[in-house]
Design an enzyme around this catalytic site. Structure first.
Site, PDB file in Angstrom:
ATOM      1  N   PRO A 125       0.918  -1.660  -0.208  1.00  0.00           N
ATOM      2  CA  PRO A 125       0.140   0.374   0.551  1.00  0.00           C
ATOM      3  C   PRO A 125       0.597   1.583  -0.030  1.00  0.00           C
ATOM      4  O   PRO A 125       1.813   1.050   0.884  1.00  0.00           O
ATOM      5  CB  PRO A 125      -0.473   0.106   1.490  1.00  0.00           C
ATOM      6  CG  PRO A 125       0.511  -0.635   2.107  1.00  0.00           C
ATOM      7  CD  PRO A 125       1.157  -2.037   1.342  1.00  0.00           C
ATOM      8  N   GLY A 139       7.328  -2.463  -2.869  1.00  0.00           N
ATOM      9  CA  GLY A 139       6.328  -1.289  -2.763  1.00  0.00           C
ATOM     10  C   GLY A 139       7.376  -0.383  -4.309  1.00  0.00           C
ATOM     11  O   GLY A 139       6.422  -0.594  -4.796  1.00  0.00           O
ATOM     12  N   LYS A 178       0.974  -4.860   9.160  1.00  0.00           N
ATOM     13  CA  LYS A 178       1.639  -4.644   8.798  1.00  0.00           C
ATOM     14  C   LYS A 178       2.950  -3.846   9.865  1.00  0.00           C
ATOM     15  O   LYS A 178       2.160  -2.952   9.920  1.00  0.00           O
ATOM     16  CB  LYS A 178       1.842  -3.551   7.554  1.00  0.00           C
ATOM     17  CG  LYS A 178       2.649  -3.604   6.604  1.00  0.00           C
ATOM     18  CD  LYS A 178       2.822  -3.017   5.176  1.00  0.00           C
ATOM     19  CE  LYS A 178       3.856  -2.075   4.375  1.00  0.00           C
ATOM     20  NZ  LYS A 178       5.172  -1.650   4.733  1.00  0.00           N
ATOM     21  N   CYS A 205       3.982   3.413   9.212  1.00  0.00           N
ATOM     22  CA  CYS A 205       4.010   4.312   8.667  1.00  0.00           C
ATOM     23  C   CYS A 205       4.384   5.232   9.654  1.00  0.00           C
ATOM     24  O   CYS A 205       3.547   5.854  10.435  1.00  0.00           O
ATOM     25  CB  CYS A 205       2.967   4.561   7.872  1.00  0.00           C
ATOM     26  SG  CYS A 205       2.314   6.311   7.547  1.00  0.00           S
TER      27      CYS A 205
END
Length: 343
Positions: free
Chosen positions: A16, A237, A138, A99
């Protein structure tokens, strides 16, 4: 929509990525690989619960298998958002605990939750109680001054007890104090060994590895057992986004299956009906083509291809003809077949 019947595999997935992995990007990537698991951009629980859902989490059935990544830290809100996403037909719910951006920290989710593993576990338990599809996490191996051995084990143990269906581990720390989000993608050293040690300790937990994987050769190497320990999957990614032709080799190299199309050009051409339908609804050609600028690296005509798309595709009047003309700048002699990409 009803809950998806697709069973997602962690074996190869595309990460993502905010501002990148939107529904147009995912449809493009699906034309290159039939089997990779695709993820949405991270979407917050508030956006799912109160925002324009079709625009934020809507997707095409052709994107399957596709998972949604949620950002949040309140178990009740995450459960409600997960239920909404499951009803949309997603194959998996993934919780963002990796993140490092300031905006995410201010919302008390993302990598800062590595310091609150009990909250993460409570969130997983709440989502598991709300949906029947898999719930995964994640994460990083740790943040700031945490000991990665203790921090990752603690998080893993708690989410496993809560019913977590899999862990995707970005194999480096996140430094929330002192490094920018961009620096956090490269500066902290990779520690692939830490992820293998986690899998060795929890062999029943599906574990996928992320971080610094640039090629299919890198991916295949990480899928090879180390000291008798084999990971369940790899997640790419930026490499997959910036060189999307790499995805054309995934099905053969990782899944032992043929690619959906023989060449990247054929994959792009297969999207023409979807692009025309998007334009008819008032969309811009660049909604699709901005994700294609990394194609055909090193090939004659690629600079002209990128220039034409960058300059003309964003125009309101841009038609499919712009993309056709851009492809013709490359020339058929320059298109590499899928089996060559996978080799």
């Amino acid at each position: 929509m009803t809950a998806s019947t697709h069973a997602p595999s962690l074996r190869f997935s595309v990460a993502p990525m905010m501002d990148w992995t939107d529904r147009h990007c995912r449809l493009f990537h699906r034309a290159l690989t039939a089997h990779a698991l695709l993820y949405t951009e991270m979407v917050t629980t508030g956006a799912v619960r109160f925002g324009p859902r079709e625009r934020l989490i809507g997707f095409s059935p052709e994107e399957h298998p596709v998972a949604v990544q949620l950002g949040g830290s309140e178990p009740v809100e995450l459960a409600e958002a997960a239920r909404i996403c499951a009803d949309f037909g997603y194959a998996e719910i993934n919780l963002n605990v990796g993140c490092p951006s300031d905006r995410v920290q201010d919302g008390r989710f993302g990598a800062c939750l590595m310091a609150e593993p009990e909250r993460v576990a409570a969130s997983v338990a709440a989502m598991k109680a709300a949906v029947e599809i898999p719930v995964t996490v994640k994460c990083r191996i740790g943040v700031d001054d945490q000991d990665p051995e203790e921090a990752l084990d603690r998080l893993a143990d708690l989410v496993v007890a809560a019913g977590c269906d899999g862990l995707v581990v970005h194999a480096r720390k996140a430094w929330l104090k002192g490094l920018s989000p961009k620096e956090n993608r490269d500066v902290p050293p990779l520690d692939y060994g830490r992820v293998f040690r986690l899998k060795a300790r929890l062999p029943a937990l599906p574990v996928s590895i992320n971080g610094g994987i640039a090629t299919l050769e890198d991916a295949r190497a990480l899928l090879e057992p180390r000291d008798g320990v084999a990971l369940d999957g790899v997640m790419l990614g930026r490499a997959a986004y910036q060189n999307p032709e790499l995805l054309l080799g995934v099905d053969a190299a990782v899944f032992g299956a043929p690619a959906p199309h023989d060449t990247a050009r054929a994959a792009v051409e297969s999207l023409f009906p979807a692009i025309e339908a998007h334009l008819a609804r008032g969309g811009r050609l660049s909604n699709f083509t901005r994700h294609m600028l990394g194609l055909f690296q090193g090939r004659p005509g690629v600079r002209a291809f990128r220039r034409l798309l960058s300059e003309q595709a964003p125009r309101e009047s841009a038609s499919l003809d712009v993309l056709v003309r851009a492809l013709d700048l490359i020339g058929d002699h320059s298109f590499v077949r899928a089996d060559a990409v996978a080799a």
